[in-house]
Design a protein around this motif. Structure first.
Motif, PDB file in Angstrom:
ATOM      1  N   LYS A  35       0.896  -1.224   0.052  1.00  0.00           N
ATOM      2  CA  LYS A  35       0.022  -0.005  -0.254  1.00  0.00           C
ATOM      3  C   LYS A  35       0.870   1.212  -0.043  1.00  0.00           C
ATOM      4  CE  LYS A  35      -3.477   2.393   2.804  1.00  0.00           C
ATOM      5  NZ  LYS A  35      -4.419   2.136   4.079  1.00  0.00           N
ATOM      6  N   THR A  36       0.360   2.021  -1.064  1.00  0.00           N
ATOM      7  CA  THR A  36       1.128   3.416  -0.960  1.00  0.00           C
ATOM      8  C   THR A  36       1.226   4.253   0.168  1.00  0.00           C
ATOM      9  OG1 THR A  36       1.304   3.553  -3.597  1.00  0.00           O
ATOM     10  CG2 THR A  36       1.689   5.331  -2.360  1.00  0.00           C
ATOM     11  N   GLU A  37       2.203   4.807   0.550  1.00  0.00           N
ATOM     12  CA  GLU A  37       2.136   5.419   2.082  1.00  0.00           C
ATOM     13  C   GLU A  37       2.188   7.106   1.682  1.00  0.00           C
ATOM     14  OE1 GLU A  37       5.429   4.530   4.627  1.00  0.00           O
ATOM     15  OE2 GLU A  37       5.156   2.326   4.011  1.00  0.00           O
ATOM     16  N   LYS A  38       1.765   7.978   2.722  1.00  0.00           N
ATOM     17  CA  LYS A  38       1.763   9.364   2.380  1.00  0.00           C
ATOM     18  C   LYS A  38       3.350   9.767   2.441  1.00  0.00           C
ATOM     19  CE  LYS A  38       1.131  10.856   7.252  1.00  0.00           C
ATOM     20  NZ  LYS A  38       0.552  11.746   7.931  1.00  0.00           N
ATOM     21  N   ASP A  39       3.667  10.637   1.774  1.00  0.00           N
ATOM     22  CA  ASP A  39       5.018  11.205   1.753  1.00  0.00           C
ATOM     23  C   ASP A  39       5.352  11.536   3.275  1.00  0.00           C
ATOM     24  OD1 ASP A  39       4.878  11.357  -0.976  1.00  0.00           O
ATOM     25  OD2 ASP A  39       4.966  13.469  -1.024  1.00  0.00           O
ATOM     26  N   ASP A  96      14.524   4.757   5.707  1.00  0.00           N
ATOM     27  CA  ASP A  96      13.722   5.067   4.200  1.00  0.00           C
ATOM     28  C   ASP A  96      14.524   5.171   3.048  1.00  0.00           C
ATOM     29  OD1 ASP A  96      11.489   6.072   5.831  1.00  0.00           O
ATOM     30  OD2 ASP A  96      12.463   7.810   6.347  1.00  0.00           O
ATOM     31  N   VAL A  97      15.947   5.573   3.301  1.00  0.00           N
ATOM     32  CA  VAL A  97      16.641   5.693   1.766  1.00  0.00           C
ATOM     33  C   VAL A  97      17.935   5.121   2.456  1.00  0.00           C
ATOM     34  CG1 VAL A  97      17.954   7.005   0.368  1.00  0.00           C
ATOM     35  CG2 VAL A  97      15.497   7.570   1.039  1.00  0.00           C
ATOM     36  N   GLY A  98      18.804   4.463   1.843  1.00  0.00           N
ATOM     37  CA  GLY A  98      20.028   3.566   2.162  1.00  0.00           C
ATOM     38  C   GLY A  98      21.014   3.439   1.007  1.00  0.00           C
ATOM     39  N   ARG A 243      13.241   2.286   0.245  1.00  0.00           N
ATOM     40  CA  ARG A 243      12.492   1.300   0.628  1.00  0.00           C
ATOM     41  C   ARG A 243      10.985   1.539   0.065  1.00  0.00           C
ATOM     42  NH1 ARG A 243       7.997   2.540   4.187  1.00  0.00           N
ATOM     43  NH2 ARG A 243       8.234   4.545   5.351  1.00  0.00           N
ATOM     44  N   ASN A 244      10.307   0.193  -0.125  1.00  0.00           N
ATOM     45  CA  ASN A 244       9.195   0.062  -0.925  1.00  0.00           C
ATOM     46  C   ASN A 244       8.024   0.928  -0.052  1.00  0.00           C
ATOM     47  OD1 ASN A 244      10.158  -1.397  -2.720  1.00  0.00           O
ATOM     48  ND2 ASN A 244       9.548  -3.382  -1.815  1.00  0.00           N
ATOM     49  N   GLY A 245       6.880   1.371  -0.590  1.00  0.00           N
ATOM     50  CA  GLY A 245       5.895   2.209   0.057  1.00  0.00           C
ATOM     51  C   GLY A 245       5.475   3.529  -0.206  1.00  0.00           C
ATOM     52  N   PHE A 246       6.516   4.064  -0.756  1.00  0.00           N
ATOM     53  CA  PHE A 246       6.354   5.473  -1.169  1.00  0.00           C
ATOM     54  C   PHE A 246       5.938   5.457  -2.369  1.00  0.00           C
ATOM     55  CE2 PHE A 246      10.025   6.278   1.831  1.00  0.00           C
ATOM     56  CZ  PHE A 246       9.262   6.472   2.899  1.00  0.00           C
ATOM     57  N   SER A 247       5.243   6.759  -3.077  1.00  0.00           N
ATOM     58  CA  SER A 247       4.746   6.538  -4.233  1.00  0.00           C
ATOM     59  C   SER A 247       5.937   7.000  -5.420  1.00  0.00           C
ATOM     60  CB  SER A 247       3.844   8.149  -4.551  1.00  0.00           C
ATOM     61  OG  SER A 247       4.521   9.288  -4.181  1.00  0.00           O
ATOM     62  N   ASP A 248       5.678   6.777  -6.558  1.00  0.00           N
ATOM     63  CA  ASP A 248       6.589   7.118  -7.522  1.00  0.00           C
ATOM     64  C   ASP A 248       6.949   8.325  -7.745  1.00  0.00           C
ATOM     65  OD1 ASP A 248       6.444   4.232  -8.275  1.00  0.00           O
ATOM     66  OD2 ASP A 248       5.294   4.480 -10.122  1.00  0.00           O
ATOM     67  N   ALA A 249       5.922   9.450  -7.321  1.00  0.00           N
ATOM     68  CA  ALA A 249       6.469  10.950  -7.473  1.00  0.00           C
ATOM     69  C   ALA A 249       7.346  10.975  -6.384  1.00  0.00           C
ATOM     70  CB  ALA A 249       5.080  11.757  -7.302  1.00  0.00           C
ATOM     71  N   PHE A 250       7.187  10.406  -5.120  1.00  0.00           N
ATOM     72  CA  PHE A 250       7.876  10.662  -3.816  1.00  0.00           C
ATOM     73  C   PHE A 250       9.495  10.210  -4.327  1.00  0.00           C
ATOM     74  CE2 PHE A 250      10.105  10.058   0.083  1.00  0.00           C
ATOM     75  CZ  PHE A 250      10.168  11.233   0.421  1.00  0.00           C
ATOM     76  N   ASN A 251       9.517   9.068  -4.896  1.00  0.00           N
ATOM     77  CA  ASN A 251      10.929   8.452  -5.336  1.00  0.00           C
ATOM     78  C   ASN A 251      11.504   9.275  -6.262  1.00  0.00           C
ATOM     79  OD1 ASN A 251       9.747   6.193  -3.579  1.00  0.00           O
ATOM     80  ND2 ASN A 251       9.658   4.999  -5.309  1.00  0.00           N
ATOM     81  N   LYS A 252      10.812   9.837  -7.289  1.00  0.00           N
ATOM     82  CA  LYS A 252      11.475  10.631  -8.242  1.00  0.00           C
ATOM     83  C   LYS A 252      12.046  11.946  -7.648  1.00  0.00           C
ATOM     84  CE  LYS A 252      10.674  12.648 -12.700  1.00  0.00           C
ATOM     85  NZ  LYS A 252      11.721  13.880 -12.555  1.00  0.00           N
TER      86      LYS A 252
END
Length: 303
Positions: A35-39, A96-98, A243-252
Motif C-alpha cells: 500500500k502506497t504511503e503518504k510522503d 527510508d533511504v539507504g 524502501r518500498n511503500g512510497f509513491s513513484d512521485a516521491f521516489n523521483k
C-alpha cells in the motif's frame, strides 16, 4: 566461519532465492510495493560502515543537510553497526533511504522484497569498480592470487562485495577455499582491513579499489607502503535505494534531489569523503545480475 556469519548477519537464504527463483519472481521482488504511503514528514537516510562509523557519520551529516534543503523536510543520517543492519532497518521501515552496496541491495531486493534502486554512484565516470588484493610492499611472497593460500587475510565483511564476495570467488577460481585454505578475519571496514595489514596482523587485505586513499591521514605513505597485486572483474557500484511503500512521485523527488546535490561542488566533496564517489546516476535492477551470479558461484546455501 563465514557460513555462520552469513546466517547470523546477512542470512544464507539469499543464494537460495537467487538460484531457485526465475526472473519473473525476481522482478516481483523489491519493486513490488504494498500500500502506497503518504510522503514522510521526516526522512531517515542510512549508510553502511565501510569505514569507521563515527567518522562516516560526521562526513555523511552534511549530505543529509543538503538533502533536507532540497526536499523541504528534516533528514536524519544514521550509520549502522554492520553491513546487514541497514538492510534490516529498511525492511523494518525504520530507514527510508539507504546507500546499499551491491550485495546488500540484492539481498534487500530479492530476499526481503524491501527496496527499489534509485541511483548508482559513479567514480571518475564509471558505474563500476573492482576489488583488489593488497600486500605490504616489502612482501615478495605475494604476486598472484594463488600465493594467498595459507596466508592471514583481512576480509571486510561477509556481506561486502569488494571486501569478501568477489575476492572469495577469485580464490575459489584457483582452488583456494576462502574459509579453510587461508587464515581469515573479518575486519569490519575497508579502512580496518588495511590498518590490520599495516600493523602486520595479516598478510593480505581485500578492499575496494583504491581504498588506500581512505587511510592516508593515518598512514601518509599508504600508497607506497601497500601494494595491490590482484584485481577482480567489474562490480556494479553501490546504490542509493529507497524502501518500498512510497509513491513513484516521491521516489523521483528523492532521486532528483540527490542528482541536484551531486551537481554542486559541495555535493561532490561530500560524496568523495563518504564513499569516494563523485556522481549519482539513474540505475536499474538488472545492473546487479552479475552480483547475483557471483553469489551463486560462492555456493551459499541455506542452513
Amino acid at each position: 566461519m563465514f557460513k555462520k556469519t552469513f546466517a547470523v548477519g546477512m542470512t544464507l537464504a539469499l543464494a537460495a532465492t537467487i538460484v531457485g527463483c526465475g526472473s519473473d519472481e525476481k522482478e516481483k521482488g523489491g519493486d513490488q510495493a504494498a500500500k502506497t504511503e503518504k510522503d514522510p514528514e521526516k526522512l531517515i537516510v542510512g549508510f553502511i560502515p565501510s569505514q569507521n562509523a563515527e567518522n562516516l557519520s560526521a562526513k555523511a551529516k552534511p549530505m543529509g543537510d543538503l538533502l533536507s534543503k532540497e526536499l523541504g523536510i528534516p533528514v536524519e543520517v544514521q550509520v549502522t553497526t554492520n553491513f546487514n543492519g541497514l538492510v534490516e532497518g529498511m525492511a523494518a521501515k525504520k530507514v527510508d533511504v539507504g546507500f546499499l552496496n551491491p550485495i546488500n541491495y540484492v539481498f534487500a531486493h530479492d530476499q526481503k522484497k524491501a527496496v527499489k534502486v534509485l541511483l548508482q554512484t559513479e567514480r571518475n565516470g564509471s558505474p563500476s569498480y573492482r576489488s583488489m588484493f593488497v600486500k605490504r610492499a616489502d612482501d615478495t611472497t605475494l604476486n598472484k592470487v594463488e600465493d594467498v593460500k595459507g596466508k592471514k587475510i583481512a576480509f571486510v565483511d561477509a556481506a561486502s562485495a569488494a571486501g569478501y564476495i568477489y575476492p572469495a570467488v577469485m580464490l575459489k577460481g584457483v582452488n583456494i577455499n576462502p574459509e579453510t585454505d587461508v587464515k581469515p578475519i573479518l575486519a569490519g571496514g575497508h579502512d580496518k582491513a588495511l590498518m590490520a595489514l599495516v600493523r602486520g596482523d595479516v598478510d593480505v587485505a581485500t578492499v575496494f579499489e583504491d581504498a588506500r586513499t581512505v587511510i592516508t591521514k593515518e598512514v601518509p605513505d599508504a600508497m607506497t607502503k601497500l601494494t595491490p597485486f590482484a584485481y577482480s572483474e567489474a562490480i556494479p557500484n553501490d546504490t542509493v535505494s529507497i524502501r518500498n511503500g512510497f509513491s513513484d512521485a516521491f521516489n523521483k523527488k528523492v532521486a532528483d534531489a540527490f542528482i541536484a546535490i551531486m551537481k554542486t561542488d559541495e555535493g561532490k566533496k561530500i560524496g568523495k569523503e563518504i564513499y569516494s564517489f563523485d556522481n549519482l546516476v539513474p540505475s536499474d535492477d538488472k545492473n546487479f545480475d552479475p552480483v547475483r551470479k557471483a553469489i551463486e558461484v560462492m555456493g551459499i546455501k541455506p542452513e
